[in-house]
Write a protein that holds these residues in place. Sequence first.
Motif, PDB file in Angstrom:
ATOM      1  N   THR A  19      34.269  34.776  49.003  1.00 56.14           N
ATOM      2  CA  THR A  19      34.473  35.875  48.070  1.00 56.14           C
ATOM      3  C   THR A  19      35.917  35.914  47.580  1.00 56.14           C
ATOM      4  O   THR A  19      36.172  36.082  46.385  1.00 56.14           O
ATOM      5  CB  THR A  19      34.104  37.212  48.739  1.00 56.14           C
ATOM      6  N   ILE A  20      36.862  35.726  48.487  1.00 58.06           N
ATOM      7  CA  ILE A  20      38.276  35.699  48.104  1.00 58.06           C
ATOM      8  C   ILE A  20      38.548  34.520  47.179  1.00 58.06           C
ATOM      9  O   ILE A  20      39.264  34.646  46.177  1.00 58.06           O
ATOM     10  CB  ILE A  20      39.165  35.667  49.360  1.00 58.06           C
ATOM     11  N   VAL A  21      37.957  33.362  47.488  1.00 56.11           N
ATOM     12  CA  VAL A  21      38.112  32.190  46.630  1.00 56.11           C
ATOM     13  C   VAL A  21      37.520  32.471  45.245  1.00 56.11           C
ATOM     14  O   VAL A  21      38.073  32.037  44.231  1.00 56.11           O
ATOM     15  CB  VAL A  21      37.471  30.953  47.294  1.00 56.11           C
ATOM     16  N   GLY A  22      36.426  33.216  45.194  1.00 55.39           N
ATOM     17  CA  GLY A  22      35.834  33.591  43.914  1.00 55.39           C
ATOM     18  C   GLY A  22      36.776  34.436  43.075  1.00 55.39           C
ATOM     19  O   GLY A  22      36.894  34.230  41.856  1.00 55.39           O
ATOM     20  N   PHE A  23      37.467  35.378  43.699  1.00 57.36           N
ATOM     21  CA  PHE A  23      38.449  36.185  42.971  1.00 57.36           C
ATOM     22  C   PHE A  23      39.647  35.345  42.520  1.00 57.36           C
ATOM     23  O   PHE A  23      40.169  35.543  41.427  1.00 57.36           O
ATOM     24  CB  PHE A  23      38.920  37.367  43.816  1.00 57.36           C
ATOM     25  N   VAL A  24      40.068  34.410  43.361  1.00 56.73           N
ATOM     26  CA  VAL A  24      41.178  33.528  42.981  1.00 56.73           C
ATOM     27  C   VAL A  24      40.780  32.676  41.784  1.00 56.73           C
ATOM     28  O   VAL A  24      41.559  32.499  40.838  1.00 56.73           O
ATOM     29  CB  VAL A  24      41.619  32.659  44.182  1.00 56.73           C
ATOM     30  N   PHE A  25      39.555  32.162  41.801  1.00 54.01           N
ATOM     31  CA  PHE A  25      39.068  31.382  40.660  1.00 54.01           C
ATOM     32  C   PHE A  25      38.959  32.244  39.406  1.00 54.01           C
ATOM     33  O   PHE A  25      39.148  31.746  38.292  1.00 54.01           O
ATOM     34  CB  PHE A  25      37.727  30.739  40.970  1.00 54.01           C
ATOM     35  N   ALA A  26      38.669  33.529  39.557  1.00 52.74           N
ATOM     36  CA  ALA A  26      38.621  34.419  38.395  1.00 52.74           C
ATOM     37  C   ALA A  26      40.008  34.531  37.755  1.00 52.74           C
ATOM     38  O   ALA A  26      40.138  34.495  36.526  1.00 52.74           O
ATOM     39  CB  ALA A  26      38.106  35.797  38.797  1.00 52.74           C
ATOM     40  N   VAL A  27      41.032  34.652  38.570  1.00 53.33           N
ATOM     41  CA  VAL A  27      42.393  34.720  38.042  1.00 53.33           C
ATOM     42  C   VAL A  27      42.774  33.395  37.386  1.00 53.33           C
ATOM     43  O   VAL A  27      43.377  33.376  36.307  1.00 53.33           O
ATOM     44  CB  VAL A  27      43.393  35.101  39.165  1.00 53.33           C
ATOM     45  N   LEU A  40      33.269  27.804  38.783  1.00 50.74           N
ATOM     46  CA  LEU A  40      33.533  27.733  40.219  1.00 50.74           C
ATOM     47  C   LEU A  40      33.616  29.123  40.856  1.00 50.74           C
ATOM     48  O   LEU A  40      33.155  29.329  41.978  1.00 50.74           O
ATOM     49  CB  LEU A  40      34.822  26.955  40.481  1.00 50.74           C
ATOM     50  N   GLY A  41      34.192  30.087  40.129  1.00 46.71           N
ATOM     51  CA  GLY A  41      34.265  31.451  40.638  1.00 46.71           C
ATOM     52  C   GLY A  41      32.903  32.100  40.755  1.00 46.71           C
ATOM     53  O   GLY A  41      32.625  32.822  41.716  1.00 46.71           O
ATOM     54  N   GLY A  45      31.385  33.252  44.302  1.00 49.83           N
ATOM     55  CA  GLY A  45      30.999  34.646  44.474  1.00 49.83           C
ATOM     56  C   GLY A  45      29.543  34.800  44.866  1.00 49.83           C
ATOM     57  O   GLY A  45      29.205  35.600  45.747  1.00 49.83           O
ATOM     58  N   ILE A  46      28.658  34.033  44.242  1.00 49.91           N
ATOM     59  CA  ILE A  46      27.238  34.132  44.568  1.00 49.91           C
ATOM     60  C   ILE A  46      26.967  33.631  45.982  1.00 49.91           C
ATOM     61  O   ILE A  46      26.217  34.254  46.738  1.00 49.91           O
ATOM     62  CB  ILE A  46      26.400  33.370  43.527  1.00 49.91           C
ATOM     63  N   VAL A  47      27.591  32.525  46.355  1.00 49.73           N
ATOM     64  CA  VAL A  47      27.402  32.014  47.714  1.00 49.73           C
ATOM     65  C   VAL A  47      27.962  33.000  48.734  1.00 49.73           C
ATOM     66  O   VAL A  47      27.353  33.238  49.782  1.00 49.73           O
ATOM     67  CB  VAL A  47      28.028  30.610  47.876  1.00 49.73           C
ATOM     68  N   GLY A  48      29.104  33.614  48.434  1.00 48.57           N
ATOM     69  CA  GLY A  48      29.648  34.628  49.333  1.00 48.57           C
ATOM     70  C   GLY A  48      28.732  35.824  49.476  1.00 48.57           C
ATOM     71  O   GLY A  48      28.549  36.366  50.570  1.00 48.57           O
ATOM     72  N   GLY A  57      31.024  39.921  46.889  1.00 53.02           N
ATOM     73  CA  GLY A  57      30.626  38.623  46.378  1.00 53.02           C
ATOM     74  C   GLY A  57      30.102  38.717  44.949  1.00 53.02           C
ATOM     75  O   GLY A  57      30.450  37.913  44.089  1.00 53.02           O
ATOM     76  N   TRP A  58      29.286  39.733  44.707  1.00 49.18           N
ATOM     77  CA  TRP A  58      28.773  39.936  43.341  1.00 49.18           C
ATOM     78  C   TRP A  58      29.890  40.364  42.403  1.00 49.18           C
ATOM     79  O   TRP A  58      29.897  39.993  41.227  1.00 49.18           O
ATOM     80  CB  TRP A  58      27.642  40.958  43.323  1.00 49.18           C
ATOM     81  N   TYR A  59      30.851  41.145  42.902  1.00 46.85           N
ATOM     82  CA  TYR A  59      31.989  41.534  42.065  1.00 46.85           C
ATOM     83  C   TYR A  59      32.843  40.321  41.704  1.00 46.85           C
ATOM     84  O   TYR A  59      33.361  40.235  40.591  1.00 46.85           O
ATOM     85  CB  TYR A  59      32.858  42.579  42.773  1.00 46.85           C
ATOM     86  N   ALA A  60      33.004  39.394  42.640  1.00 46.07           N
ATOM     87  CA  ALA A  60      33.781  38.183  42.362  1.00 46.07           C
ATOM     88  C   ALA A  60      33.097  37.338  41.304  1.00 46.07           C
ATOM     89  O   ALA A  60      33.751  36.799  40.404  1.00 46.07           O
ATOM     90  CB  ALA A  60      33.980  37.380  43.642  1.00 46.07           C
ATOM     91  N   ALA A  61      31.776  37.233  41.386  1.00 43.32           N
ATOM     92  CA  ALA A  61      31.037  36.469  40.381  1.00 43.32           C
ATOM     93  C   ALA A  61      31.164  37.127  39.010  1.00 43.32           C
ATOM     94  O   ALA A  61      31.396  36.453  37.998  1.00 43.32           O
ATOM     95  CB  ALA A  61      29.572  36.351  40.783  1.00 43.32           C
ATOM     96  N   ALA A  62      31.035  38.443  38.967  1.00 43.38           N
ATOM     97  CA  ALA A  62      31.163  39.156  37.692  1.00 43.38           C
ATOM     98  C   ALA A  62      32.582  39.065  37.148  1.00 43.38           C
ATOM     99  O   ALA A  62      32.784  38.907  35.935  1.00 43.38           O
ATOM    100  CB  ALA A  62      30.758  40.620  37.872  1.00 43.38           C
ATOM    101  N   ALA A  63      33.579  39.144  38.027  1.00 45.75           N
ATOM    102  CA  ALA A  63      34.971  39.033  37.581  1.00 45.75           C
ATOM    103  C   ALA A  63      35.254  37.661  36.998  1.00 45.75           C
ATOM    104  O   ALA A  63      36.009  37.547  36.021  1.00 45.75           O
ATOM    105  CB  ALA A  63      35.918  39.327  38.748  1.00 45.75           C
ATOM    106  N   SER A  64      34.650  36.635  37.551  1.00 49.70           N
ATOM    107  CA  SER A  64      34.841  35.286  37.015  1.00 49.70           C
ATOM    108  C   SER A  64      34.246  35.154  35.626  1.00 49.70           C
ATOM    109  O   SER A  64      34.838  34.544  34.740  1.00 49.70           O
ATOM    110  CB  SER A  64      34.215  34.257  37.953  1.00 49.70           C
TER     111      SER A  64
END
Length: 81
Positions: A19-27, A40-41, A45-48, A57-64
């Motif tokens: 999930t953290i990696v998903g947010f980093v990929f969003a940035v 990748l984000g 996020g989905i895998v998280g 995890g869903w927020y990270a995917a949406a942020a990406s």
Amino acid sequence: MADMPSTARPRSNAARILTIVGFVFAVLALLLNPIIFGVLGVIAGIVGAVLGDKPLGWYAAAASVVAAIISIAVFSALVNN
């Protein structure tokens, strides 16, 4: 009260890390390359979320997705101007 089985998976450390990696990929999608880091984000996020880190995890995917769309819009506005 009886013990009721839960269908939700317990959150693991791998889920939080993804999930953290998903947010980093969003940035990174916002700043560098929206197509590669956006995809990748979303995947991270989905895998998280599937591994148990449900809301974040869903927020990270949406942020990406949002970051990739904003980055593409800004880039196209700068190129067409």
